[in-house]
Design a protein around this motif. Sequence first.
Motif, PDB file in Angstrom:
ATOM      1  N   GLU A  13       0.840  -1.208   0.000  1.00 42.46           N
ATOM      2  CA  GLU A  13       0.000   0.000   0.000  1.00 42.46           C
ATOM      3  C   GLU A  13       0.869   1.250   0.000  1.00 42.46           C
ATOM      4  O   GLU A  13       0.643   2.186  -0.764  1.00 42.46           O
ATOM      5  N   HIS A  14       1.868   1.265   0.858  1.00 44.20           N
ATOM      6  CA  HIS A  14       2.748   2.433   0.939  1.00 44.20           C
ATOM      7  C   HIS A  14       3.577   2.579  -0.341  1.00 44.20           C
ATOM      8  O   HIS A  14       3.757   3.676  -0.855  1.00 44.20           O
ATOM      9  N   ALA A  15       4.098   1.461  -0.853  1.00 44.97           N
ATOM     10  CA  ALA A  15       4.924   1.504  -2.069  1.00 44.97           C
ATOM     11  C   ALA A  15       4.136   2.019  -3.263  1.00 44.97           C
ATOM     12  O   ALA A  15       4.666   2.736  -4.107  1.00 44.97           O
ATOM     13  N   GLN A  16       2.856   1.685  -3.312  1.00 41.90           N
ATOM     14  CA  GLN A  16       2.042   2.072  -4.457  1.00 41.90           C
ATOM     15  C   GLN A  16       1.376   3.429  -4.299  1.00 41.90           C
ATOM     16  O   GLN A  16       1.134   4.114  -5.292  1.00 41.90           O
ATOM     17  N   ASN A  17       1.076   3.834  -3.066  1.00 40.81           N
ATOM     18  CA  ASN A  17       0.286   5.056  -2.871  1.00 40.81           C
ATOM     19  C   ASN A  17       0.971   6.125  -2.033  1.00 40.81           C
ATOM     20  O   ASN A  17       0.464   7.244  -1.950  1.00 40.81           O
ATOM     21  N   GLY A  18       2.067   5.781  -1.393  1.00 42.94           N
ATOM     22  CA  GLY A  18       2.773   6.757  -0.573  1.00 42.94           C
ATOM     23  C   GLY A  18       3.756   7.558  -1.406  1.00 42.94           C
ATOM     24  O   GLY A  18       3.935   7.309  -2.600  1.00 42.94           O
ATOM     25  N   PRO A  19       4.420   8.504  -0.764  1.00 43.41           N
ATOM     26  CA  PRO A  19       5.454   9.241  -1.482  1.00 43.41           C
ATOM     27  C   PRO A  19       6.652   8.336  -1.761  1.00 43.41           C
ATOM     28  O   PRO A  19       6.796   7.273  -1.148  1.00 43.41           O
ATOM     29  N   CYS A  20       7.496   8.748  -2.657  1.00 42.22           N
ATOM     30  CA  CYS A  20       8.716   8.000  -2.970  1.00 42.22           C
ATOM     31  C   CYS A  20       9.618   8.045  -1.732  1.00 42.22           C
ATOM     32  O   CYS A  20      10.103   9.109  -1.345  1.00 42.22           O
ATOM     33  N   ASN A 111       7.511   1.670  -5.827  1.00 49.06           N
ATOM     34  CA  ASN A 111       8.966   1.689  -5.676  1.00 49.06           C
ATOM     35  C   ASN A 111       9.648   1.974  -7.008  1.00 49.06           C
ATOM     36  O   ASN A 111      10.583   1.294  -7.409  1.00 49.06           O
ATOM     37  N   SER A 112       9.171   3.013  -7.692  1.00 48.59           N
ATOM     38  CA  SER A 112       9.659   3.291  -9.042  1.00 48.59           C
ATOM     39  C   SER A 112      11.044   3.935  -9.072  1.00 48.59           C
ATOM     40  O   SER A 112      11.706   3.892 -10.104  1.00 48.59           O
ATOM     41  N   HIS A 113      11.484   4.529  -7.974  1.00 43.29           N
ATOM     42  CA  HIS A 113      12.810   5.147  -7.924  1.00 43.29           C
ATOM     43  C   HIS A 113      13.849   4.038  -8.064  1.00 43.29           C
ATOM     44  O   HIS A 113      13.838   3.064  -7.322  1.00 43.29           O
TER      45      HIS A 113
END
Length: 168
Positions: A13-20, A111-113
């Motif tokens: 949830e955090h990886a997909q919707n939170g800030p980087c 987690n795109s970074h």
Amino acid sequence: MERRPMDLDTYSEHAQNGPCFICCLVEGDPAYAHEIVYETEQHLAFLDKWPVLPGKLLVVPKQHIEHVVTDLTEDDYLAMMRTLRLVALAAEDVLGGERTYLFSLGSQDGNSHLHWHIARLPHGIPYEQQQFDALAFTNGVLTYTSTERTDLADRLRQAVAARATAAS
């Protein structure tokens, strides 16, 4: 070292919707602080907060880059690989083990970074528990006390500094 279950739902949830989280770390947000073991103008290396193997590290570009090959010039890619190698060699000095796993994960969905993982496989792990199995969150994550984490980070910082000095 003890393992605890990984809360994959909260993590996803955090990886997909939170800030980087990497950008937040680079910006100095205390909510995203990690034990940094090496820093240059372009890169950071730090202890993973959810290590599946002892001393697992991440190496990242400070700039928000998403694609491991196409978003980097050849010079930037090679600089990233030099940093990755330096930190991986220091991890080998500190952690021992029989193999170093280097891999880049992430997704446009979370987690795109761009980030590279450094994971040392300890000696004595049966073959069927190596490779993908050794890296699986489903096996839980290792827990450190704050003292253990700080001590490990200090030893890694010293090893990276020694290798960086020897290389220059």
